[in-house]
Design a protein around this motif. Structure first.
Motif, short mmCIF file in Angstrom:
data_model
loop_
_atom_site.label_atom_id
_atom_site.label_comp_id
_atom_site.label_asym_id
_atom_site.label_seq_id
_atom_site.Cartn_x
_atom_site.Cartn_y
_atom_site.Cartn_z
N PRO A 188 0.78 -1.27 0.10
CA PRO A 188 -0.10 -0.03 -0.01
C PRO A 188 0.81 1.19 0.07
O PRO A 188 2.02 1.34 0.56
CB PRO A 188 -0.75 -0.19 1.34
CG PRO A 188 -0.66 -1.36 1.91
CD PRO A 188 0.52 -1.99 1.18
N VAL A 191 -2.46 5.00 3.27
CA VAL A 191 -3.75 4.79 3.25
C VAL A 191 -4.60 5.54 4.25
O VAL A 191 -4.35 5.93 5.48
CB VAL A 191 -3.67 3.07 3.85
CG1 VAL A 191 -5.07 2.86 4.01
CG2 VAL A 191 -2.92 2.53 2.85
N THR A 229 -5.06 6.24 -1.02
CA THR A 229 -5.65 4.56 -1.16
C THR A 229 -6.53 4.44 0.23
O THR A 229 -6.25 5.08 1.22
CB THR A 229 -4.41 3.70 -1.06
OG1 THR A 229 -3.61 3.81 -1.99
CG2 THR A 229 -4.87 2.21 -0.76
N ASP A 233 -9.08 -0.94 -0.80
CA ASP A 233 -8.37 -1.13 -1.72
C ASP A 233 -7.23 -1.90 -1.36
O ASP A 233 -6.99 -3.09 -2.22
CB ASP A 233 -7.70 0.27 -2.35
CG ASP A 233 -8.55 1.42 -2.71
OD1 ASP A 233 -9.63 1.08 -3.63
OD2 ASP A 233 -8.23 2.61 -2.52
N VAL A 256 -0.30 -0.73 -4.19
CA VAL A 256 -1.69 -0.30 -4.11
C VAL A 256 -1.74 1.13 -3.55
O VAL A 256 -1.90 1.39 -2.75
CB VAL A 256 -2.62 -1.32 -3.33
CG1 VAL A 256 -4.07 -0.79 -3.33
CG2 VAL A 256 -2.74 -2.65 -3.86
N ASP A 257 -1.22 2.10 -4.61
CA ASP A 257 -0.80 3.03 -4.15
C ASP A 257 -1.48 4.44 -4.92
O ASP A 257 -0.82 5.42 -5.02
CB ASP A 257 0.66 3.20 -4.03
CG ASP A 257 1.17 3.19 -5.43
OD1 ASP A 257 0.64 3.04 -6.50
OD2 ASP A 257 2.52 3.48 -5.37
N GLY A 258 -2.14 4.26 -6.12
CA GLY A 258 -2.84 5.11 -6.89
C GLY A 258 -1.75 5.61 -7.94
O GLY A 258 -2.04 6.67 -8.71
#
Length: 263
Positions: A188, A191, A229, A233, A256-258
């Motif tokens: 991530p 978040v 995030t 997600d 998972v970090d845009g």
């Protein structure tokens, strides 16, 4: 898409709040039988009761993840309750010192975060892998972080711990792939949640003399998708890697970090 996780037995660490709670809810919704591990069982109880009321089969197991014997006992307790272990999701971890340079970081702070973020995953993986190897099936998902992929000034200790977790993940993946076991890492970015707002954004806001909301906007501006995030997600990525939909993926780091780690 049916992920075919119904009745799979999943151990989840750090399930009490944040990402861990979101992962717990997501796996419960897919019909998994859950073994929730952590030191503070009272903190885990509300999440366990919430999913139990929705029909989940769940146990809560006290476990100090930094104690290898405790992790082995927790794995044994899970097998006693459900007959097997199919999935391990290592969410538990800490943030370490925030806003400190490497020089300012104390040896104790460094040791503490490395012990929690690396040793804990190592101990739980060692505890569940013999059963997975015996039946030639298993999915392990370690939750790392993008600061373990690019590094981050002011977060040296945390970055070191998550970088080390990537090595643990990849080495185990190479070793147990022959037994039909997948080992992957979800990474991530920032978040959204209390730790992000109250620590990370608050630290930036103080240094730059801006509001916490402005600090959040500055973080979001760093990402390709221009958004931070969410816990959900991360949970969705864990579901994907714990299912057979991703059967040909192992040893990977999934940001998972845009869109930050790839920039």
């Amino acid at each position: 898409m049916d992920l075919k996780l119904q009745d799979r037995v999943a151990i989840i660490t750090g399930p009490a709040k944040g990402m861990g709670a979101a992962v717990t809810r997501a796996f419960a919704a897919e019909g998994c039988k859950l073994s929730l591990l952590g030191r503070d069982v009272e903190a885990i109880a509300p999440v366990a009761e919430e999913i139990r009321l929705k029909g989940a089969d769940v146990i809560v197991v006290p476990c100090d993840l930094t104690d290898p014997e405790a992790c082995e006992a927790a794995a044994s307790r899970t097998v006693e309750a459900f007959g097997t272990v199919d999935i391990l999701v290592n969410v538990a971890g800490g943030s370490g010192p925030i806003g400190k340079t490497g020089v300012e970081t104390t040896p104790e702070e460094f040791d503490d975060i490395v012990t929690l973020n690396m040793h804990g995953c190592f101990h739980t993986m060692r505890a569940v892998l013999p059963a997975m190897i015996d039946k030639r099936y298993g999915k392990i998902v370690n939750v790392g972080g993008t600061f373990g992929m690019r590094g981050r000034a002011g977060r040296m200790a945390y970055s070191a711990s998550k970088w080390g977790l990537r090595g643990i993940t990849k080495s185990f993946a190479l070793e147990v792939g022959v037994h039909n076991i997948n080992v992957n890492c979800v990474a991530p970015g920032m978040v959204d949640g209390p730790r992000f707002r109250d620590k990370v954004c608050a630290d930036m806001a103080k240094k730059l003399n801006i509001t916490v909301e402005e600090a959040m906007e500055r973080h979001a501006a760093d990402y390709a998708l221009k958004r931070v995030t969410t816990d959900e997600d991360v949970a969705n990525a864990c579901l994907f890697l714990a299912s057979d939909v991703s059967r040909q993926l192992t040893g990977v780091d999934m940001p998972v970090d845009g869109g930050w780690a790839m920039l």
